[in-house]
Design an enzyme around this catalytic site. Structure first.
Site, short mmCIF file in Angstrom:
data_model
loop_
_atom_site.label_atom_id
_atom_site.label_comp_id
_atom_site.label_asym_id
_atom_site.label_seq_id
_atom_site.Cartn_x
_atom_site.Cartn_y
_atom_site.Cartn_z
N ASP A 232 40.22 57.27 -40.41
CA ASP A 232 39.68 56.43 -41.47
C ASP A 232 39.20 57.28 -42.65
O ASP A 232 38.54 58.31 -42.46
CB ASP A 232 38.48 55.65 -40.91
CG ASP A 232 37.90 54.67 -41.90
OD1 ASP A 232 38.63 53.77 -42.33
OD2 ASP A 232 36.71 54.81 -42.26
N GLU A 292 44.80 57.37 -42.98
CA GLU A 292 44.59 56.39 -44.06
C GLU A 292 44.57 57.20 -45.35
O GLU A 292 43.52 57.63 -45.82
CB GLU A 292 43.28 55.64 -43.88
CG GLU A 292 43.18 54.48 -44.86
CD GLU A 292 41.76 54.06 -45.23
OE1 GLU A 292 40.78 54.74 -44.86
OE2 GLU A 292 41.65 53.04 -45.92
C1 NOJ Z 1 38.75 52.12 -44.59
C2 NOJ Z 1 38.83 50.95 -43.66
O1 NOJ Z 1 40.17 50.57 -43.48
C3 NOJ Z 1 37.97 49.87 -44.27
O2 NOJ Z 1 38.16 48.62 -43.64
C4 NOJ Z 1 36.54 50.34 -44.22
O3 NOJ Z 1 35.72 49.38 -44.87
C5 NOJ Z 1 36.39 51.69 -44.92
N1 NOJ Z 1 37.40 52.62 -44.59
C6 NOJ Z 1 35.07 52.32 -44.54
O4 NOJ Z 1 35.12 52.79 -43.23
#
Ligand code: NOJ
Ligand code: CA
Length: 568
Positions: A232, A292
């Protein structure tokens, strides 16, 4: 040692059984085992656990719910599921605020439920990918509770604490979720840094103790059978230790904050050292790391693979998902860019943070045809696709209509410009019955009216449904050598409407033809320069209304998909 999984050859043989639809005529052939890593041929599927299947009637999905749907996922052609965070959490950001990395939130079940789900998945050859929230913890995590307790606490330096300046925060950095990125903690009179909500304090990755503790978390899950992690928010791991102000651009964002260029708070080079070291741990467990990875250009994406392919095996290419219109030239350009970048491409068209692809690409009247068209595109490219739950049945966004209905805090803060992410997180539509068969209680988010037509039960019975198209396509993908390992060879590069390419593997090839326009199109192919001077085509799969015709003069219906095997 990792526990054993079915080989791709075994999966291919099983999936051959799906190839019996009226317009699909895929050839059965077993794929010999090769030296490739498993994730290159796997189809990944993202599950938002709150919204997938509720087993205990509290209106919220859970792990036993996921376990109960593994046969469906196997039948669909899924090889790995990525479950967004299901760890204990105050749920301020619906799980992305973790208060214990080595447990399961009671609302989702127990560690025993996890083990049961993992075992059942393994029996079916499905791997489990967990979400690793690296950048921040919950403010309720024991580390932060200790950290904020005093300036000399053992975990003080596990987070980023600074003195304020001129009666305000240490500098101008803003949170990605609105407001200042600094919060004053009166107990110790210092500010802590949070890129996301104030309840999500950033970890201090410059502290080796943090790195050790977080790496140990991954080891703990690998030992439990997990096959990898989706990382993440990797770009936010480090910030400038000297706290330079970010440059400010003209205008305000949806939260009313000045628009910042996040020069000092995102994509700092140090993050690559962490990814490199995390990869070493993953390699000890034959695990895969998925990123991500929001990037502005291909050079940034390339960096995530690592200078020696020693960082992330699967950084997601969001540049593909940000081609937000059905434009053959725009997709052609993006695919070529990523395909030639040297790494293994990772394609996604939607997730829990962006409006569903059904709405983004749909034009209204042809939405179902366009959903199949997008599947025909990203499931036939060279690379690994990650599906988002419900995409395979054409689920649409269901945005809140009133501010008081919003659950996602960024929607409350940014309303009405920013409605939040509830719309793309609604319950999976299993049936046309009450609550789409997701729960026997009131679902945590409302089910949209489209569940009457777009649901697993109804689409399973309809040979022309989006779901059947996905199944045929995924089955084809699993057993066709050229689709698995073939090069990407663009064709007819100047066609403004029809995107065409070969997937070419030695003497074999698959031709993919996608009409990205609302008008009928005619195309012809001369495959001599690609090594097929007297090419013969045999249709493998096409969309409804798109019959067989010669590739020297192919007529395409609006938004048609035509996939054929090419031989010499
Ligand atoms: C990316 C995640 O996909 C999202 O849903 C989240 O709010 C943020 N990172 C913070 O962790
Ligand atoms: Ca439940």
């Amino acid at each position: 040692m990792p526990k054993s999984f079915a080989t791709p050859a075994m999966m291919a043989a099983a999936l051959f059984l799906f190839l019996c639809a009226p317009r699909a005529s895929a050839q059965a052939s077993e794929i010999p085992e090769g030296p490739r890593p498993w994730w290159k041929h796997a189809v990944f599927y993202e599950i938002y656990p709150r919204s997938f299947a509720d087993s205990n009637g509290d209106g919220i999905g859970d792990l036993n719910g996921i376990a109960s749907k593994l046969d469906y996922l196997k039948d669909l052609g899924v090889d790995a599921i990525w479950i967004t965070p299901c760890y204990p959490s105050p749920q301020v950001d619906f799980g992305y605020d973790v208060s214990d990395y080595e447990n399961i939130d009671p609302m989702y079940g127990t560690l025993q439920d996890f083990d049961h789900m993992e075992h059942e998945a393994r029996q079916r050859g499905i791997r489990i990918i967990m979400d690793f929230v690296m950048n921040h913890t919950s403010d309720q995590h024991a580390w932060f509770i200790d950290s904020r307790s005093s300036r000399t606490a053992a975990h003080r330096d596990w987070y980023i604490w600074r003195d304020g300046q001129n009666g305000g925060p240490p500098n101008n950095w803003t949170s990605g979720f609105g407001g200042s990125a600094w919060k004053l903690d009166p107990a110790t009179g210092q500010y802590y840094y949070h890129f996301f909500y104030p309840q999500q304090p950033d970890l201090n990755w410059r502290n080796p103790a943090v790195e050790k503790a977080m790496f140990d978390v991954t080891r703990w899950w690998y030992k439990r059978g997990v096959a990898g992690f989706r990382l993440d928010a990797v770009e936010t791991l480090f910030e400038d230790p000297n706290l330079h102000d970010n440059p400010v651009l003209p205008g305000k964002n949806a939260y009313g904050d000045p628009i910042e260029e996040r020069e000092y708070t995102t994509k700092l080079p140090e993050l690559h050292d962490v990814l490199h070291d995390l990869r070493k741990v993953a390699d000890e467990h034959e695990a895969v790391l998925i990123g991500e990875t929001w990037t502005n250009n291909i050079d940034e994406l390339k960096q995530y693979y690592g200078a020696h392919s020693d960082e992330l095996q699967m950084p997601m290419d969001f540049l593909f998902a940000t081609v937000n219109r059905l434009s053959a030239p725009a997709f052609r350009e993006q695919i070529a860019t990523v395909d030639s970048a040297g790494g293994w491409p990772v394609y996604v068209i939607s997730n829990h943070d962006m409006p569903r692809s059904y709405d983004r690409y749909g034009d209204g009247p042809h939405n179902d045809a366009i959903a199949k068209l997008m599947a025909g595109l990203y499931l036939t490219l060279r690379g690994t696709p990650i599906l988002y739950y419900g995409e395979e049945i054409g689920m649409e966004n269901n945005d809140p209509k009133r501010r008081e209905d919003v659950k996602d805090p960024i929607g409350k803060l940014g309303w009405p410009e920013e409605k939040g992410r509830d719309g793309e997180r609604t319950p999976m539509q299993w049936t046309d019955g009450a609550n789409a068969g997701f729960t026997r209680a009131t679902p945590w988010l409302p089910v949209p009216p489209s569940s009457a037509t777009h649901n697993v039960a109804s689409e399973s019975k309809d040979a022309d449904s989006i779901l059947q198209f996905y199944k045929h396509l995924l089955a084809l993908r699993h057993q066709n050598r050229a689709l698995l390992d073939g090069d990407y060879v663009p064709l007819n590069p100047d066609d403004p409407n029809v995107l065409s390419y070969l997937r070419r593997y030695r003497d074999e090839a698959v031709l993919v033809v996608l009409n990205l326009s609302a008008n009928p199109q005619k195309v012809r192919f001369d495959l001599g320069p690609q090594g097929f001077p007297a090419a013969k085509a045999r249709m493998l799969l096409s969309t409804a209304g798109q019959g067989e015709s010669a590739i020297s003069a192919l007529s395409l219906e609006p938004f048609a998909v035509y996939i054929a095997e090419i031989s010499k």
